[in-house]
Design a protein around this motif. Structure first.
Motif, PDB file in Angstrom:
ATOM      1  N   MET A  57       0.835  -1.205   0.000  1.00  0.00           N
ATOM      2  CA  MET A  57       0.000   0.000   0.000  1.00  0.00           C
ATOM      3  C   MET A  57       0.867   1.250   0.000  1.00  0.00           C
ATOM      4  SD  MET A  57      -3.209   0.369  -0.086  1.00  0.00           S
ATOM      5  CE  MET A  57      -4.509   1.564   0.176  1.00  0.00           C
ATOM      6  N   PHE A  58       1.870   1.235   0.838  1.00  0.00           N
ATOM      7  CA  PHE A  58       2.781   2.380   0.924  1.00  0.00           C
ATOM      8  C   PHE A  58       3.484   2.628  -0.413  1.00  0.00           C
ATOM      9  CE2 PHE A  58       7.229   3.616   1.374  1.00  0.00           C
ATOM     10  CZ  PHE A  58       7.083   4.892   1.902  1.00  0.00           C
ATOM     11  N   LEU A  59       3.963   1.589  -1.022  1.00  0.00           N
ATOM     12  CA  LEU A  59       4.705   1.728  -2.278  1.00  0.00           C
ATOM     13  C   LEU A  59       3.827   2.306  -3.380  1.00  0.00           C
ATOM     14  CD1 LEU A  59       6.712  -1.644  -2.212  1.00  0.00           C
ATOM     15  CD2 LEU A  59       7.579   0.651  -1.689  1.00  0.00           C
ATOM     16  N   VAL A  60       2.558   1.876  -3.394  1.00  0.00           N
ATOM     17  CA  VAL A  60       1.650   2.385  -4.420  1.00  0.00           C
ATOM     18  C   VAL A  60       1.155   3.792  -4.074  1.00  0.00           C
ATOM     19  CG1 VAL A  60      -0.648   2.081  -5.450  1.00  0.00           C
ATOM     20  CG2 VAL A  60       0.912   0.130  -5.264  1.00  0.00           C
ATOM     21  N   LYS A  61       0.628   3.941  -2.880  1.00  0.00           N
ATOM     22  CA  LYS A  61      -0.023   5.210  -2.519  1.00  0.00           C
ATOM     23  C   LYS A  61       0.971   6.346  -2.265  1.00  0.00           C
ATOM     24  CE  LYS A  61      -4.274   3.887  -2.619  1.00  0.00           C
ATOM     25  NZ  LYS A  61      -5.219   4.443  -3.597  1.00  0.00           N
ATOM     26  N   THR A  62       2.038   6.030  -1.597  1.00  0.00           N
ATOM     27  CA  THR A  62       2.953   7.112  -1.199  1.00  0.00           C
ATOM     28  C   THR A  62       4.051   7.344  -2.228  1.00  0.00           C
ATOM     29  OG1 THR A  62       2.508   6.537   1.098  1.00  0.00           O
ATOM     30  CG2 THR A  62       4.388   7.992   0.692  1.00  0.00           C
ATOM     31  N   LEU A  63       4.602   6.253  -2.727  1.00  0.00           N
ATOM     32  CA  LEU A  63       5.705   6.427  -3.676  1.00  0.00           C
ATOM     33  C   LEU A  63       5.258   6.358  -5.138  1.00  0.00           C
ATOM     34  CD1 LEU A  63       8.628   4.490  -1.945  1.00  0.00           C
ATOM     35  CD2 LEU A  63       7.974   6.894  -1.722  1.00  0.00           C
TER      36      LEU A  63
END
Lengths: 220, 220
Positions: free
Chosen positions: B83-89
């Motif tokens: 989720m972090f890799l998609v949403k934030t980065l």
DNA sequence: ATATTTTTTTAAGCTTACTTAAATTTAAAC
DNA sequence: GTTTAAATTTAAGTAAGCTTAAAAAAATAT
């Protein structure tokens, strides 16, 4: 991808070089990596075969250019992760070292480049350590002096603290000894190498152990 | 901290359970973990001693409650990282699985809790997989049907795609087969189990392989 | 119900990264 | 310049996580 052990090995030789030591002794590495001297000997042979260090029995360990490249990649990952943990997730600068010690080992170059961009390409991490760019180039940085060796009467700026015991880092934070803080050397005591400094208008005595973790930049 | 191999082992037994298989065969695990059957036998004994699986020779593998707890922690880390890799980065949903496969192994609970909060406590990851909370509780989710078994004429919403070959995930993205997309089953072909669907006003034929990676929620 | 096939386990062996203990080399002391 | 001490290497051994090959158990076919 190189193993965790090898990454740690190379990283610590590089860190010694960063401190001004052209080569690293086996016993020093054994100490920081928490393994036996025999394990260092063993690993040295392997890394030599890998072309990552120059190794001659009984001589100090030196990185090859390829070994240095690897070490810089590890440091880049470590320092970018530290920056991310502090700036983005709001963790305390005393908490991030251990977490980054893990994360540094297996994040891809691609991921690190994304994080680098997300953080807007920082030059230094939360402890003031320089962050190599994706090509392994270190940012320009001023000459730093160990607090231990600073001159009485001079005024400095705290530029870097060494990753060490997180209890010390926590203590530094509480004492206002943070990156960028101004510090004046009032007095030095020979008998125990402690130093009396002025920081934020307050005088304090710093032990030798503490003053050896702090690097300063001279203010003109 | 449990080893990488053990984490992967437990995680895959849990994923089988998530798919409705009460126990997991040794040969299935050998296949997904890319090791020999002998290695599975070996590891099963060790995990049994650790109290993480129920193991009886020649029988299927079942997690103990402690083993399930460990598996859920790995899945939490994996899915939060995705989720972090998609949403934030801003990484593509087809790129993040492999990166998360690494990161899932050694990020602390404390770190994952921070990331969870940073992402505002998401219930599902970018592929629609549920994210366990810090106590190991899965969010409520609707009953899902494998596209493979959907009924002709019915309309559904894409709810989840299985982590598999990232080439398939990339293909799904390009075809508009993303989480939340509406899909209508037009026709099913017996001879090769392909399916004719309507998605975004376009008709397309999906192979059995593709349709087996997509889970649907029935629209009322 | 027996024979065949498939699955799983056991046995022996390998590599990595360690260990301790003994031997060797280098450095330091006198 | 020996002797002693410190640092390093070699030797032998261990645990984890694998391998291949052979043996055993379970499932399937006829």
């Amino acid at each position: 991808m190189i193993t965790f052990s090898k990454q740690d090995f190379l990283k610590n030789i590089y860190k010694q070089k960063e401190k001004g030591n052209d080569s690293t002794s086996a016993s020093y590495l054994a100490d920081v990596l928490n393994v036996s001297n025999a394990a260092i000997s063993d690993m040295s042979k392997k890394l030599s075969i890998d072309g990552l260090i120059h190794y001659r029995p009984y001589k100090g360990l030196v990185l090859t250019s390829q070994g240095e490249k690897e070490a810089l990649k590890v440091l880049r990952r470590h320092r970018l992760w530290e920056m991310f943990l502090v700036k983005t997730l709001g963790m305390d600068w005393s908490e991030v070292h251990e977490e980054a010690e893990n994360l540094e080992h297996l994040s891809s170059d691609q991921l690190m480049d994304k994080i680098d961009a997300f953080l807007d390409f920082p030059d230094f991490d939360p402890h003031g350590s320089p962050i190599p760019d994706r090509d392994g180039n270190m940012p320009d940085s001023p000459v730093l002096i160990l607090l231990n060796k600073a001159k009485t009467g001079e005024e400095y700026k705290i530029a870097r603290v060494m990753d060490s015991d997180n209890k010390i880092i926590k203590y530094l934070g509480k004492a206002g000894l943070v990156i960028g803080a101004r510090i004046k050397i009032i007095d030095k005591f020979d008998f125990d190498n402690s130093i009396n400094v002025l920081i934020n208008g307050k005088e304090m005595i710093l032990s030798e152990k503490v003053s050896k973790t702090i690097y300063l930049e001279l203010l003109n």
